[in-house]
Structures are given as structure tokens and as C-alpha cells.
Design an enzyme around this catalytic site. Structure first.
Site, PDB file in Angstrom:
ATOM      1  N   TYR A 174     -20.041  11.175  67.340  1.00 46.51           N
ATOM      2  CA  TYR A 174     -19.060  10.691  68.315  1.00 46.51           C
ATOM      3  C   TYR A 174     -17.693  10.491  67.675  1.00 46.51           C
ATOM      4  CZ  TYR A 174     -19.512   6.168  66.037  1.00 46.51           C
ATOM      5  OH  TYR A 174     -19.504   5.168  65.096  1.00 46.51           O
ATOM      6  N   PHE A 177     -10.298   5.066  66.996  1.00 45.84           N
ATOM      7  CA  PHE A 177     -10.729   3.802  66.388  1.00 45.84           C
ATOM      8  C   PHE A 177     -12.072   3.914  65.678  1.00 45.84           C
ATOM      9  CE2 PHE A 177     -12.175   3.642  70.829  1.00 45.84           C
ATOM     10  CZ  PHE A 177     -13.523   3.354  70.669  1.00 45.84           C
ATOM     11  N   ASP A 178     -12.811   4.998  65.912  1.00 49.47           N
ATOM     12  CA  ASP A 178     -14.100   5.173  65.235  1.00 49.47           C
ATOM     13  C   ASP A 178     -14.497   6.643  65.302  1.00 49.47           C
ATOM     14  OD1 ASP A 178     -16.331   4.520  63.825  1.00 49.47           O
ATOM     15  OD2 ASP A 178     -17.319   3.386  65.408  1.00 49.47           O
ATOM     16  N   ILE A 222     -22.629  -0.304  73.455  1.00 49.71           N
ATOM     17  CA  ILE A 222     -22.043  -0.727  74.729  1.00 49.71           C
ATOM     18  C   ILE A 222     -22.785  -0.071  75.890  1.00 49.71           C
ATOM     19  CG2 ILE A 222     -19.777  -1.264  73.775  1.00 49.71           C
ATOM     20  CD1 ILE A 222     -18.804   1.457  74.662  1.00 49.71           C
ATOM     21  N   TYR A 246     -16.006  -3.103  76.071  1.00 47.69           N
ATOM     22  CA  TYR A 246     -15.911  -4.392  75.393  1.00 47.69           C
ATOM     23  C   TYR A 246     -15.270  -5.474  76.251  1.00 47.69           C
ATOM     24  CZ  TYR A 246     -17.432  -1.958  71.210  1.00 47.69           C
ATOM     25  OH  TYR A 246     -18.171  -1.233  70.304  1.00 47.69           O
ATOM     26  N   PHE A 303     -14.610   8.698  74.632  1.00 39.70           N
ATOM     27  CA  PHE A 303     -15.393   9.188  73.512  1.00 39.70           C
ATOM     28  C   PHE A 303     -15.704  10.671  73.700  1.00 39.70           C
ATOM     29  CE2 PHE A 303     -16.437   4.714  73.903  1.00 39.70           C
ATOM     30  CZ  PHE A 303     -16.522   4.260  72.598  1.00 39.70           C
TER      31      PHE A 303
END
Length: 215
Positions: A128, A138-139, A163, A189, A207
Site C-alpha cells: 500500500y 504519509f505511509d 482502520i 482516523y 490509498f
């Protein structure tokens, strides 16, 4: 009530001579309030008769004599006792019959193979990349780390390890499928965000997700 005699034999209970009303009335007259709550036999007699099946009443009758949970003289009437509800059950849920709104959008970028989607509790492997609305990443677990190849994230889907938007979407995907997944804050979140992960409050997240394997 210290002790009472069994009113019917097993054969009589199994036959038609003993009605649901006979059984329910006897249990309410003879069982303690704790016993009635345990077997969900408290409340008005007509309601108990209407909503309770005879096998359950027979099982309760047998349990009454096995546990000796007889009614004492100072206990309140069975029609007036109520089961305390947990806080979550007390909270009102307007439009409870209305289907819950889906809080994510999935666009298929690459079709997968087969027709098996992960079920709750299945172990999935996922690549991902996560981005904010402005495109900030962010990731990401798709990049090489030195000489090591990328390693997919492995977890049990549908168990709250990630999540909700991820859990819900992944259970609609098949092995090898790659999607663009946009998740509203409610299934990401939420109002708190995730400061340590660089995610602000009330953030809609996007994502790129690939379901590598299902185990």
C-alpha cells in the site's frame, strides 16, 4: 420458597398436556428473579408465552430444579423486574433499519484472479501507499529498503487491526487486485487524526492498495 416438588414428568412436558402458558406461569411463580433474568423469563406472562419457545421453557424448568434457584417470599413480582442494559445498548440508534452509509470509494486499477474474497479473520498480505488529500505520502511499504525487497503488511482482516475503511474494502477484493481506495474520516482516523503518523483530524485518506495474498 425453600423447596418445591416437580409438577410434571419429562414425558408430560414433552406432550401436549402441559402448555407453554402452564410452564411459563409455574416458572414465574417458582423461580427467583435472578433465575428468571438468566433465562429471559421476566416480564408480563402473555409476552413471555408469546416470545418463548417450549423447548426453552422445558430447559429452564429442568435447570430450576438442578440449581434450586427458587423464589423467596420477599422478592418483587416477575412482571416488574428488568434486565439492566449495557451502556452501548441504551444509546439510541435513530434509523436503525436504514443501511449504514459506506464511507469509502474503491476504483479498480488492476483486476485480480479467482473469486475468493477474504472473510473476517483471514490473514491477508497487502502492499500500500497512503496519501493525504494534497498528495502528501504519509505511509508506504512498496519501496525497497537498501537491498531488501519490499515486504507486504500481514494481518487478520476484519478484526480491527487496521482502520475500518481498509477492513471493509479488503473483504471485497480478490487475490492480486489493486485499487485506489478513498476513505472518509469516519472510517479512517476520525476527529482525532493520527499525529504520530502525520494524519490531521477529519482527514480523508487515499490509498493505493494491492491484495497480494489470502491465507
Amino acid at each position: 420458597m425453600a423447596s418445591i416438588e416437580q409438577k410434571w414428568t419429562a414425558e408430560e412436558l414433552a406432550g401436549d398436556s402441559v402448555s407453554k402458558k402452564d410452564l411459563a406461569a409455574f416458572l414465574q411463580e417458582s423461580g427467583s428473579n435472578e433465575f428468571l433474568l438468566k433465562h429471559k423469563l421476566n416480564g408480563k406472562l402473555p409476552n413471555v408465552v408469546k416470545t418463548t419457545k417450549k423447548p426453552h421453557l422445558i430447559s429452564a424448568y429442568t435447570d430450576l430444579f438442578a440449581t434450586q434457584q427458587f423464589r423467596s417470599a420477599d422478592e418483587a413480582s416477575a412482571t416488574s423486574i428488568k434486565q439492566d442494559k449495557p451502556i452501548a445498548a441504551v444509546e439510541s440508534k435513530p434509523d436503525s433499519d436504514k443501511p449504514e452509509e459506506i464511507k469509502y470509494n474503491k476504483v479498480v486499477l488492476k483486476k485480480g484472479t479467482g473469486d475468493r474474497c477474504p472473510a473476517k479473520g483471514d490473514r491477508v498480505s497487502v502492499f500500500y501507499t497512503g496519501m493525504l488529500e494534497d498528495g502528501t505520502v504519509f505511509d508506504d511499504n512498496t519501496e525497497h529498503k537498501g537491498r531488501k525487497p519490499p515486504t507486504p503488511l500481514v494481518f487478520k482482516v476484519g478484526t480491527g487491526r487496521v482502520i475500518r475503511g481498509w477492513d471493509e474494502c479488503l473483504m471485497t477484493m480478490v487475490r492480486g487486485e489493486k485499487v485506489k481506495l478513498t476513505i472518509k474520516p469516519e472510517w479512517a482516523y476520525g476527529q482525532r487524526g493520527h499525529e504520530a503518523g502525520g494524519i490531521p483530524p477529519n482527514a480523508t485518506l487515499t490509498f493505493t492498495v494491492q491484495l497480494v495474498d489470502i491465507a
